[in-house]
Design an enzyme around this catalytic site. Structure first.
Site, mmCIF file in Angstrom:
data_model
loop_
_atom_site.group_PDB
_atom_site.id
_atom_site.type_symbol
_atom_site.label_atom_id
_atom_site.label_comp_id
_atom_site.label_asym_id
_atom_site.label_seq_id
_atom_site.Cartn_x
_atom_site.Cartn_y
_atom_site.Cartn_z
ATOM 1 N N GLY A 8 -1.989 10.213 6.398
ATOM 2 C CA GLY A 8 -1.440 11.531 6.133
ATOM 3 C C GLY A 8 -0.259 11.452 5.190
ATOM 4 N N ASN A 9 0.015 10.236 4.684
ATOM 5 C CA ASN A 9 1.151 10.008 3.797
ATOM 6 C C ASN A 9 0.793 10.458 2.381
ATOM 7 O OD1 ASN A 9 2.850 8.493 1.836
ATOM 8 N ND2 ASN A 9 3.754 7.609 3.680
ATOM 9 N N GLY A 11 2.421 10.203 -0.400
ATOM 10 C CA GLY A 11 2.698 9.199 -1.425
ATOM 11 C C GLY A 11 1.566 8.198 -1.542
ATOM 12 N N ASP A 73 -2.214 -0.510 5.726
ATOM 13 C CA ASP A 73 -0.953 -0.646 6.447
ATOM 14 C C ASP A 73 -0.084 -1.544 5.591
ATOM 15 O OD1 ASP A 73 0.538 0.154 8.812
ATOM 16 O OD2 ASP A 73 0.656 -1.986 9.230
ATOM 17 N N SER A 74 1.117 -1.107 5.350
ATOM 18 C CA SER A 74 1.971 -1.852 4.435
ATOM 19 C C SER A 74 3.411 -1.759 4.891
ATOM 20 C CB SER A 74 1.829 -1.307 3.006
ATOM 21 O OG SER A 74 2.119 0.083 2.973
ATOM 22 N N PHE A 155 8.205 6.134 -3.073
ATOM 23 C CA PHE A 155 8.497 6.584 -1.715
ATOM 24 C C PHE A 155 8.871 5.368 -0.878
ATOM 25 C CE2 PHE A 155 4.031 5.596 -1.988
ATOM 26 C CZ PHE A 155 3.705 4.988 -0.783
ATOM 27 N N GLY A 156 9.210 5.601 0.376
ATOM 28 C CA GLY A 156 9.553 4.489 1.259
ATOM 29 C C GLY A 156 10.800 3.749 0.795
ATOM 30 N N LYS A 178 4.491 0.692 -11.962
ATOM 31 C CA LYS A 178 4.486 0.348 -10.539
ATOM 32 C C LYS A 178 3.078 0.011 -10.059
ATOM 33 C CE LYS A 178 5.303 2.237 -5.962
ATOM 34 N NZ LYS A 178 5.634 3.409 -5.156
#
EC number: 3.6.1.66
Length: 209
Positions: A8-9, A11, A73-74, A155-156, A178
């Site tokens: 649901g992110n 970014g 997953d990061s 983000f993050g 990036k």
């Protein structure tokens, strides 16, 4: 065959859509939004938990449809801090914490330890689940974290991470740069041929019906 992203992110969805030529649907478009409990002890385990959860729910709802579910997953790990935040990167400042809250907690932790800059690395695990099997690939990006936020892109933890060989944070870089160097981009470059193989197999199976 629908390609569904188990996140649901916004970014992450944006990054995956930039990197994939195929249309990628967020799972919420098909199932509505809900939380997935990520209780694995590695990035790969958590990615598989997410992908399997979404895949199983999709097949319950639409058993006749063919799906490839992708989950990532990061997180970021700082060896000088014992590897934290690691798999807890998304909730480093507590359950439900925002990206900004997580970012500034790590900045504060560096300041408490008097680290202006220290080595760190991002890990991305991408899980792929379909009728034809399960796969996991990884990508990494090494660099340094600094005790301040610079830039408002990404983000993050991007505004505090400087990739090896660069003098800008990810938060100061254009998306194209990036994407070319990111841990997620590296993992996705390994995932793409798997996804294409699954699409080809599904098409061949459909042609034989």
């Amino acid at each position: 065959m629908k390609i569904v992203l188990a996140t649901g992110n916004k970014g992450k969805l944006r990054e995956f859509r930039q990197m994939c030529q195929d249309e990628v649907l967020p799972f919420s478009d098909l199932l509505g939004m809900f939380e997935i409990v990520e209780d694995g002890d590695t990035f790969a385990a958590n990615a598989l938990i997410k992908a399997r959860t979404i895949y199983n729910k999709l097949k319950e709802k639409h058993p006749e449809e063919a799906y490839v579910v992708i989950a990532d997953d990061s997180g970021i790990s700082v060896p000088a801090l014992g590897g934290i935040p690691g798999i807890y990167s998304a909730r480093y400042a507590g359950e439900g914490a925002s990206d900004k809250e997580n970012l500034y907690k790590l900045i504060d932790t560096l300041k408490e330890k008097d680290f202006k800059s220290t080595p760190a690395y991002y890990t991305a695990a991408i899980a792929i689940v379909s009728d034809l099997g399960e796969y996991v690939v990884h990508g990494w990006m090494h660099g340094n974290v600094i005790d301040e936020a610079r830039g408002d892109k990404g983000f993050g933890y991007d505004p505090m991470f400087i990739p090896a060989g660069f003098d800008k944070t990810l938060g100061e870089m254009d998306d194209g740069v990036k994407t070319a160097i990111s841990h997620r981009g590296k993992a996705l470059s390994l995932a793409k041929p798997i996804i294409q193989m699954l699409k080809n197999k599904e098409k061949n199976a459909s042609d034989l019906k």
